[in-house]
Write a protein that holds these residues in place. Structure first.
Motif, PDB file in Angstrom:
ATOM      1  N   GLN B  13      58.420  40.938  28.643  1.00 25.62           N
ATOM      2  CA  GLN B  13      58.500  42.547  28.948  1.00 25.62           C
ATOM      3  C   GLN B  13      59.995  42.781  29.481  1.00 25.62           C
ATOM      4  O   GLN B  13      60.710  43.529  29.098  1.00 25.62           O
ATOM      5  N   ALA B  14      60.462  41.960  30.725  1.00 25.88           N
ATOM      6  CA  ALA B  14      61.704  42.219  31.200  1.00 25.88           C
ATOM      7  C   ALA B  14      63.008  42.150  30.345  1.00 25.88           C
ATOM      8  O   ALA B  14      63.814  43.122  30.116  1.00 25.88           O
ATOM      9  N   ARG B  15      62.846  41.161  29.723  1.00 22.08           N
ATOM     10  CA  ARG B  15      64.171  40.786  28.810  1.00 22.08           C
ATOM     11  C   ARG B  15      64.001  41.491  27.572  1.00 22.08           C
ATOM     12  O   ARG B  15      65.156  41.961  27.005  1.00 22.08           O
ATOM     13  N   LEU B  16      62.811  41.988  27.145  1.00 26.75           N
ATOM     14  CA  LEU B  16      62.858  42.636  26.004  1.00 26.75           C
ATOM     15  C   LEU B  16      63.378  44.148  26.404  1.00 26.75           C
ATOM     16  O   LEU B  16      64.202  44.633  25.540  1.00 26.75           O
ATOM     17  N   ARG B  17      63.517  44.410  27.616  1.00 28.43           N
ATOM     18  CA  ARG B  17      64.033  45.880  27.905  1.00 28.43           C
ATOM     19  C   ARG B  17      65.385  45.710  28.083  1.00 28.43           C
ATOM     20  O   ARG B  17      66.243  46.560  27.831  1.00 28.43           O
ATOM     21  N   ALA B  20      66.905  45.800  24.688  1.00 32.45           N
ATOM     22  CA  ALA B  20      66.665  46.963  24.047  1.00 32.45           C
ATOM     23  C   ALA B  20      67.687  47.699  24.670  1.00 32.45           C
ATOM     24  O   ALA B  20      68.514  48.806  23.811  1.00 32.45           O
ATOM     25  N   ALA B  21      67.826  47.814  25.675  1.00 33.45           N
ATOM     26  CA  ALA B  21      69.146  49.155  26.507  1.00 33.45           C
ATOM     27  C   ALA B  21      70.607  48.406  25.820  1.00 33.45           C
ATOM     28  O   ALA B  21      71.166  49.299  25.607  1.00 33.45           O
TER      29      ALA B  21
END
Lengths: 214, 105
Positions: B13-17, B20-21
């Motif tokens: 989750q954290a790295r995907l965010r 994405a940013a």
């Protein structure tokens, strides 16, 4: 313990959640990193709408005076609003590119310099010939020259960022400008206020939405 | 459920965010660390840990420089990182399609 949630090293629950996470984060980043497009267009749109609107009311077609304002007021208002719009564009540029460095900020800086240098050059030329111009043509020549430059720079902006709507705005400004010159003093101010100023405001209102769907 | 496993580097989750940013930046653009941290609402330590993992995978590039006398850390998505993110997004979308549309191999 929001930290542990944010720190979450776990994979997203399912593909739908992963996609939602991607879309939410991209939307949040676009909102926070990229400035609202209205900050670019509305100061100029309102400057044109109000400034040229007052010029039209004071110096209407065939020397008509719709509202008996002091002679100096409309042009001074336009100039003050344009200077304010220029300052706001500078601040917007600094905000837009302040925390992002690289190609975009270089593009933005060069583009900003192009505006300043082009307008300074045009101002020097017009000041030089101003006294030789007939009185009734002075406002027309000044605004038509500056507007032609504005239209050209918007079209160039469209080319730089491959942004079709920005290019179209440049075309619109250029066409409206020529229409104003053909219509002559008085009418030109009305056309500039409504079509160019109004058009800029409408464009600003929709630009953000268009860009997100590009 | 799927033939190819999802990229384990981004499938968190954290790295995907983070990715994405960063994907909203133009190619060739870098963002200052504190600004990225602000956009993601992560603590500095937290973000550093995830950025290091992304950097090890070659997905982000971290540049340490100076602006005047202040040290500045800049973060950018690499070409490889952008490809990985696009591939991940495409895989996730494919998984969401009804099974009868998917090709059977």
């Amino acid at each position: 313990m929001t930290e542990s949630f944010i720190d979450n090293d776990q994979p997203p629950g399912d593909p739908a959640e992963a996609l939602r996470l991607i879309e939410e984060q991209r939307a949040a980043a676009l909102r926070r990193i990229h400035v609202d497009d209205r900050w670019w267009y509305w100061p100029w749109g309102f400057a044109w709408l109000i400034g040229f609107g007052l010029i039209f009311l004071r110096n209407g077609p065939d020397g008509r005076v719709f509202v008996d304002l002091p002679q100096w007021l409309p042009v001074l208002t336009l100039v003050v609003l344009l200077v304010a719009a220029g300052v706001l564009s500078g601040i917007t540029g600094a905000r837009a590119y302040g925390s992002v460095v690289g190609d975009s900020s270089r593009r933005g800086a060069y583009y900003g310099w192009a505006w300043s240098i082009a307008f300074t050059g045009a101002t020097v030329i017009l000041v030089r010939v101003n006294d030789a111009l007939p009185l009734d043509l002075r406002t027309l020549v000044w605004s038509a020259t500056m507007t032609a430059l504005t239209g050209a720079l918007h079209m160039a902006g469209g080319a730089i960022w491959l942004n079709r709507t920005l290019f179209q705005l440049g075309v619109w400004i250029s066409v409206v400008n020529v229409a104003g010159v053909v219509a002559g003093p008085g009418w030109q101010a009305l056309i500039m206020a409504v079509a160019a100023g109004g058009g800029m405001i409408v464009f600003g209102a929709f630009a953000g939405r268009w860009r997100r769907h590009d | 459920m799927t033939d190819a496993p999802l990229d384990p580097v981004i499938h968190a989750q954290a790295r995907l965010r983070v990715v994405a940013a960063l994907s909203t930046l133009g190619a060739g653009d870098q963002i200052a660390f504190p600004r990225l941290q602000d956009v993601l609402s992560m603590t500095p330590g937290n973000l550093s840990v995830h950025l290091r993992k992304l950097e090890d995978a070659g997905y982000v590039e971290i540049t340490k420089t100076h602006r005047g006398r202040t040290p500045v850390t800049l973060v950018a998505l690499t070409h490889r990182g952008r490809m990985a993110f696009e591939e991940y997004t495409a895989s996730v979308r494919a998984l969401l399609q009804p099974p009868d549309i998917k090709e059977k191999t």
